[in-house]
Motif scaffolding. Structure first.
Motif, short mmCIF file in Angstrom:
data_model
loop_
_atom_site.label_atom_id
_atom_site.label_comp_id
_atom_site.label_asym_id
_atom_site.label_seq_id
_atom_site.Cartn_x
_atom_site.Cartn_y
_atom_site.Cartn_z
N ASP A 1 0.87 -1.18 0.00
CA ASP A 1 0.00 0.00 0.00
C ASP A 1 0.91 1.23 0.00
O ASP A 1 1.47 1.61 1.03
CB ASP A 1 -0.89 -0.02 1.25
N LEU A 2 1.04 1.86 -1.17
CA LEU A 2 1.96 2.99 -1.31
C LEU A 2 1.59 4.14 -0.37
O LEU A 2 2.48 4.76 0.24
CB LEU A 2 1.96 3.48 -2.76
N LEU A 3 0.30 4.43 -0.22
CA LEU A 3 -0.13 5.53 0.64
C LEU A 3 0.28 5.27 2.09
O LEU A 3 0.83 6.16 2.75
CB LEU A 3 -1.64 5.70 0.55
N LEU A 4 0.04 4.06 2.58
CA LEU A 4 0.35 3.74 3.97
C LEU A 4 1.86 3.75 4.21
O LEU A 4 2.34 4.22 5.24
CB LEU A 4 -0.23 2.38 4.35
N VAL A 5 2.63 3.24 3.24
CA VAL A 5 4.09 3.27 3.37
C VAL A 5 4.58 4.70 3.43
O VAL A 5 5.39 5.07 4.30
CB VAL A 5 4.76 2.53 2.18
N THR A 6 4.09 5.55 2.53
CA THR A 6 4.52 6.94 2.49
C THR A 6 4.15 7.69 3.76
O THR A 6 4.98 8.39 4.36
CB THR A 6 3.89 7.66 1.28
N LEU A 7 2.90 7.54 4.20
CA LEU A 7 2.44 8.25 5.39
C LEU A 7 3.17 7.79 6.65
O LEU A 7 3.49 8.60 7.53
CB LEU A 7 0.93 8.06 5.56
N THR A 8 3.44 6.49 6.75
CA THR A 8 4.15 5.99 7.92
C THR A 8 5.57 6.49 7.97
O THR A 8 6.07 6.92 9.02
CB THR A 8 4.14 4.45 7.94
N GLN A 9 6.25 6.47 6.82
CA GLN A 9 7.62 6.97 6.77
C GLN A 9 7.65 8.48 7.07
O GLN A 9 8.53 8.96 7.79
CB GLN A 9 8.22 6.69 5.39
N MET A 10 6.69 9.23 6.50
CA MET A 10 6.66 10.67 6.74
C MET A 10 6.31 10.99 8.19
O MET A 10 6.89 11.91 8.78
CB MET A 10 5.63 11.32 5.81
N SER A 11 5.38 10.24 8.77
CA SER A 11 4.99 10.50 10.15
C SER A 11 6.15 10.22 11.10
O SER A 11 6.27 10.87 12.15
CB SER A 11 3.77 9.66 10.54
N ARG A 12 7.01 9.27 10.74
CA ARG A 12 8.18 9.00 11.59
C ARG A 12 9.10 10.22 11.63
O ARG A 12 9.66 10.56 12.67
CB ARG A 12 8.95 7.78 11.11
N ILE A 13 9.27 10.86 10.47
CA ILE A 13 10.10 12.07 10.42
C ILE A 13 9.54 13.12 11.37
O ILE A 13 10.27 13.75 12.14
CB ILE A 13 10.16 12.61 8.98
N VAL A 14 8.21 13.29 11.33
CA VAL A 14 7.57 14.29 12.19
C VAL A 14 7.75 13.93 13.66
O VAL A 14 8.13 14.78 14.48
CB VAL A 14 6.07 14.41 11.85
N LEU A 15 7.51 12.67 14.01
CA LEU A 15 7.63 12.25 15.40
C LEU A 15 9.06 12.33 15.90
O LEU A 15 9.31 12.67 17.06
CB LEU A 15 7.09 10.82 15.56
N VAL A 16 10.01 12.02 15.02
CA VAL A 16 11.42 12.13 15.40
C VAL A 16 11.76 13.58 15.71
O VAL A 16 12.45 13.88 16.70
CB VAL A 16 12.33 11.58 14.27
N VAL A 17 11.28 14.50 14.87
CA VAL A 17 11.54 15.93 15.08
C VAL A 17 10.92 16.41 16.40
O VAL A 17 11.47 17.28 17.08
CB VAL A 17 11.00 16.75 13.90
N ILE A 18 9.77 15.83 16.77
CA ILE A 18 9.08 16.26 17.99
C ILE A 18 9.62 15.57 19.24
O ILE A 18 9.89 16.21 20.25
CB ILE A 18 7.56 15.98 17.85
N ILE A 19 9.79 14.23 19.18
CA ILE A 19 10.12 13.45 20.37
C ILE A 19 11.62 13.44 20.68
O ILE A 19 12.02 13.62 21.84
CB ILE A 19 9.60 12.01 20.22
N VAL A 20 12.44 13.20 19.66
CA VAL A 20 13.88 13.00 19.89
C VAL A 20 14.54 14.18 20.61
O VAL A 20 15.33 13.99 21.54
CB VAL A 20 14.61 12.67 18.57
N PRO A 21 14.26 15.45 20.20
CA PRO A 21 14.91 16.56 20.92
C PRO A 21 14.60 16.59 22.41
O PRO A 21 15.47 16.91 23.22
CB PRO A 21 14.35 17.81 20.22
#
Length: 352
Positions: free
Chosen positions: A137-157
């Motif tokens: 599922d291309l949409l789910l793969v894309t959204l999951t990968q993109m959401s990880r970027i967002v969560l990393v930017v928010i949580i990791v710092p």
């Protein structure tokens, strides 16, 4: 009109980022730009595409900052640390594959989708593989990968900020800003950077606009020994340019999500981030690395976002980027072919 909208977007980003900066917020120019982009999309409500080249300009500056930290001494230190780099990269990928089974149960997606959605650090490669894989599922793969970027930017710092800052005498602590020591010979960096970006792009390497200037400046440092750092004003600008791109991406993806997808992606990515933190705690028992440096080195996000965090946290940028660059190579050259082979065998066995 698009130029007026672009000016309005930048004004909003500067205002929000300045407020966060003076309030002591972590990564104010990155988060401020993201918030401004989301507000712009929500209240201005016009068809507006943020120019890709502006986001790329931010990545070029980040790449220059990475390259400026690489010297002969830092490369020797990395060579001494190669076993930790290899082992930690393998364990992060193994953790991702383990969580893919859990993600498959949460979403009810196919095995192909789960695997391609959970592998960190090679977003473009995973999306390309999802496009070629009929059962993914291309949409789910894309959204999951993109959401990880967002969560990393928010949580990791915030996780990294819990550990003591500083304690690292990096090259950027002593090297003069570029604006103060620029010489005509440095034009060679400007000449070779576009060439390297073009070559890396043709090779389908992730984030060529960041890796290109990094390699150009790394070579300059090793050949001349004349090191420098990137002015902090340029780094703030890079955060703003890149933050606007992430914010616009978030705004356009939100409408494509449903509750189950949102919950599943958040749970899977948070588990991956905190699972990584547990691995880092185990590694600290056997190494002399500080938590902040090792956690940012292992964090399952894109190198661009992690380096922005590393600069803000006064971390060892050379060490962190070396771990992530190795993981990119490892995923592209080893893991991606193995996954492709594994998915082909899975299709063959199901067909039989």
């Amino acid at each position: 009109m698009k130029y007026l909208y672009l000016i309005l977007l930048f004004v909003m980003a500067v205002v929000v980022s300045s407020i966060l900066h003076f309030s002591g917020m972590i990564l104010p120019w990155l988060f401020g730009a993201m918030i401004a982009a989301i507000l712009f999309h929500r209240f201005v409500n016009v068809e507006f595409a943020y120019p890709k080249w502006l986001g790329n300009a931010g990545l070029i500056i980040i790449g220059a900052e990475i390259g400026s930290t690489f010297t002969e001494d830092t490369l020797i230190d990395m060579a001494d640390d190669y076993m930790n780099i290899i082992l930690l990269s393998v364990l992060i990928v193994a953790l991702s594959l383990l969580l893919s089974r859990f993600f498959m149960k949460l979403t009810g997606c196919s095995y192909e989708t789960a695997v391609l959605a959970t592998i960190p650090g090679a977003l473009s490669q995973m999306i390309v593989m999802a496009e070629e894989e009929k059962k993914a599922d291309l949409l789910l793969v894309t959204l999951t990968q993109m959401s990880r970027i967002v969560l990393v930017v928010i949580i990791v710092p915030f996780i990294a900020s819990l550990a003591p800052r500083g304690g690292f005498a990096g090259i950027n602590d002593v090297a003069a800003p570029l604006s103060e020591i620029f010489t005509p010979e440095m034009i060679w960096i400007v000449v070779f950077t576009p060439l390297l970006i073009y070559i890396l792009g043709k090779l389908k390497f992730p984030v060529p606009v960041m890796i290109g200037p990094m390699i150009a400046i790394l070579v300059w440092n090793l050949m001349t020994g004349y090191t420098f750092s990137v002015d902090v004003e340029f780094l703030y600008g890079a955060q703003l340019l890149f933050g606007l791109r992430i914010g616009m991406q978030i705004s356009t993806l939100v409408n494509q999500l449903n509750t189950r997808m949102i919950v599943s992606m958040i749970v899977q990515n948070v588990l991956l981030i905190f699972g990584t933190m547990i691995l880092v705690f185990l590694f600290i028992l056997t190494t002399e690395h500080q938590f902040t440096n090792l956690f940012l080195s292992a964090a399952p996000g894109g190198i661009g976002q992690i380096i922005i965090v590393a600069v803000e946290m006064d971390a060892n940028i050379a060490m962190i980027s070396s771990y992530h660059i190795f993981r990119i190579f490892f995923i592209l050259l080893v893991i991606a072919p193995l996954i492709n082979l594994m998915l082909k065998r899975n299709r063959h066995s199901q067909g039989s």
